[in-house]
Design an enzyme around this catalytic site. Structure first.
Site, PDB file in Angstrom:
ATOM      1  N   GLY A 131       8.927   4.014  -0.652  1.00 18.70           N
ATOM      2  CA  GLY A 131       9.726   5.177  -0.295  1.00 18.70           C
ATOM      3  C   GLY A 131      10.156   5.171   1.150  1.00 18.70           C
ATOM      4  O   GLY A 131      10.886   6.066   1.587  1.00 18.70           O
ATOM      5  N   GLN A 142       6.316  -3.199   6.655  1.00 23.75           N
ATOM      6  CA  GLN A 142       6.637  -2.059   7.517  1.00 23.75           C
ATOM      7  C   GLN A 142       5.715  -2.009   8.732  1.00 23.75           C
ATOM      8  O   GLN A 142       6.155  -1.716   9.852  1.00 23.75           O
ATOM      9  CB  GLN A 142       6.537  -0.773   6.700  1.00 23.75           C
ATOM     10  N   ASP A 162       5.069 -11.379  -5.582  1.00 22.17           N
ATOM     11  CA  ASP A 162       4.086 -11.611  -6.635  1.00 22.17           C
ATOM     12  C   ASP A 162       4.580 -11.158  -7.993  1.00 22.17           C
ATOM     13  O   ASP A 162       4.043 -11.555  -9.023  1.00 22.17           O
ATOM     14  CB  ASP A 162       2.783 -10.892  -6.309  1.00 22.17           C
ATOM     15  N   GLY A 183       2.087   5.393   0.948  1.00 21.21           N
ATOM     16  CA  GLY A 183       2.199   6.352   2.033  1.00 21.21           C
ATOM     17  C   GLY A 183       3.172   5.978   3.134  1.00 21.21           C
ATOM     18  O   GLY A 183       3.940   5.015   3.045  1.00 21.21           O
ATOM     19  N   HIS A 225       8.204  -7.338  -3.622  1.00 24.73           N
ATOM     20  CA  HIS A 225       6.954  -7.943  -4.099  1.00 24.73           C
ATOM     21  C   HIS A 225       7.221  -9.328  -4.684  1.00 24.73           C
ATOM     22  O   HIS A 225       7.593  -9.445  -5.848  1.00 24.73           O
ATOM     23  CB  HIS A 225       6.319  -7.059  -5.168  1.00 24.73           C
ATOM     24  N   CYS A 243       5.575  -5.465   1.619  1.00 20.60           N
ATOM     25  CA  CYS A 243       5.779  -4.031   1.380  1.00 20.60           C
ATOM     26  C   CYS A 243       5.236  -3.199   2.540  1.00 20.60           C
ATOM     27  O   CYS A 243       5.813  -3.194   3.615  1.00 20.60           O
ATOM     28  CB  CYS A 243       5.196  -3.636   0.036  1.00 20.60           C
ATOM     29  N   GLY A 272       0.821  -1.200   0.000  1.00 26.00           N
ATOM     30  CA  GLY A 272       0.000   0.000   0.000  1.00 26.00           C
ATOM     31  C   GLY A 272       0.857   1.252   0.000  1.00 26.00           C
ATOM     32  O   GLY A 272       2.078   1.184   0.170  1.00 26.00           O
TER      33      GLY A 272
END
Length: 361
Positions: free
Chosen positions: A289, A249, A332, A219, A330, A245, A217
């Site tokens: 990021g 976090q 996938d 942000g 990732h 991802c 996701g």
């Protein structure tokens, strides 16, 4: 028609307008992939970002109906060096520029994306604008720009939905997931229920899952409500957990580690990652990021399992007490290499091992 890419430090790059006739502001990020532009543009992890492709020619195979990673693109705009004059592929349904117009995405071509990428690598990630004219006060407007909502709220599903099958029951907590994650679970005949990102532990466990997957996701993970972290802390004690991802976090933060913003992030399909236990190196697909602060892991019950070869950032974690693990990349691999797709099988093995233990009990 002229269009300009204007950075928050005042740097201006003139080019030619493509796509929708709109002006947008967002964080400028670059992707080093040589293909896979359709998957990238529909990856919700790019929500609110201006996506720049470093590969010089984009659009040569058009857009097809099979490679969507979400129902709509949510990035703010697109920067390319050159759009292919003629697109050709047997699966093509529309051209790259037709896609931009359909998705109401403004873009700019005629930019030396390598020069802009070097600028970002040297000075760090920054906000930028796609505008039709450079006007007084624009740089200040860019610098002061803030989105009205957290991108996860815009990207995640607002309501549960199933992807039924007859196999293992997996709950996917959606922080802005890619369809390729669901496709990998479907290949393993998993009976999937997708829940909104703010689902609490009671809701997750009420679905009687054999395992829980925390999706990717967009942000800053620090902006995600603390209730999500509490859900993870509760669920990981009950069933196997796999984070990807953003899920990686949040798994780290739920267990006491910290996250930090990278200078310019990892976005592309050629990132080498080392498995610290075996020494195996996988080429991986990445789009983030932020990263887990390596120094903060030592005081937790987490073990670092993978690291990025280029900058030694944390790419994988495993819980020392519970059947839970996560990766920053990732597996996938849509788009990208399939070196790490076996991590889904590792998740399946954890599920099967727990089921055997529960049957004995």
């Amino acid at each position: 028609m002229k269009r300009y890419l204007v950075l928050e430090d005042g740097t201006v790059y003139p080019g030619t307008a493509i796509g929708a006739n709109q002006e947008r502001i967002g964080e400028l990020v670059f992707n080093t992939g040589m293909s896979g532009y359709q998957e990238s543009l529909t990856d919700q992890s790019y929500n609110g970002e201006i996506l720049m492709f470093t590969y010089p020619l984009i659009g040569n195979y058009g857009i097809n109906r099979d490679d969507w990673e979400s129902i709509r693109s949510s990035c703010a705009g697109v920067v390319v060096h050159e759009v292919a004059r003629r697109a050709s592929h047997w699966q093509m349904k529309m051209t790259f520029e037709e896609f931009l117009i359909q998705q109401e995405l403004p873009g700019i071509s005629g930019i030396d994306t390598r020069v802009v990428t070097r600028h970002i690598r040297e000075h760090g990630a920054m906000k930028a604008a796609l505008v039709n004219e450079v006007r007084d006060g624009l740089v200040e407007q860019i610098q002061q720009f803030k989105s009205n909502a957290h991108p996860i709220e815009q990207s995640a599903t607002p309501r549960p939905y199933p992807n039924p099958a007859t196999g293992r029951k997996v709950v996917v907590v959606d922080f802005g997931l890619k369809y390729s994650i669901l496709r990998e679970l479907a290949r393993r005949n998993c009976n999937v229920m997708v829940l909104p990102y703010d689902a609490d532990a009671q809701t997750v466990l009420a679905n009687n899952p054999d395992g829980v997957l925390l999706s990717n996701g967009p942000g800053d993970p620090e902006a995600v409500p603390d209730g999500v972290l509490q859900m993870i802390r509760t669920v990981e004690k009950q069933v196997p957990v796999f984070g990807i991802c953003m899920g990686h976090q949040l798994f780290a933060r739920a267990n006491g580690a910290r996250t930090m913003k990278l200078k310019f992030g990892h976005r592309g399909f050629n990132h080498p990652v080392r498995n610290l236990a075996t020494g195996r190196i996988d080429l991986t697909s990445q789009n983030h990021g932020y990263a887990v602060d390596r120094a903060s892991v030592a005081a937790t019950d987490l073990t670092i399992t993978h690291e990025e070869i280029n900058d030694e950032s944390v790419e994988g974690l495993r819980h020392e007490k519970y059947p839970a693990f996560s990766v920053q990349f990732h597996p996938d691999a849509a788009p990208g290499p399939h070196d790490a797709v076996g991590l889904f099988d590792q998740f399946m093995r954890l599920i099967d091992q727990r089921k055997k233990i529960m049957e004995v009990r």
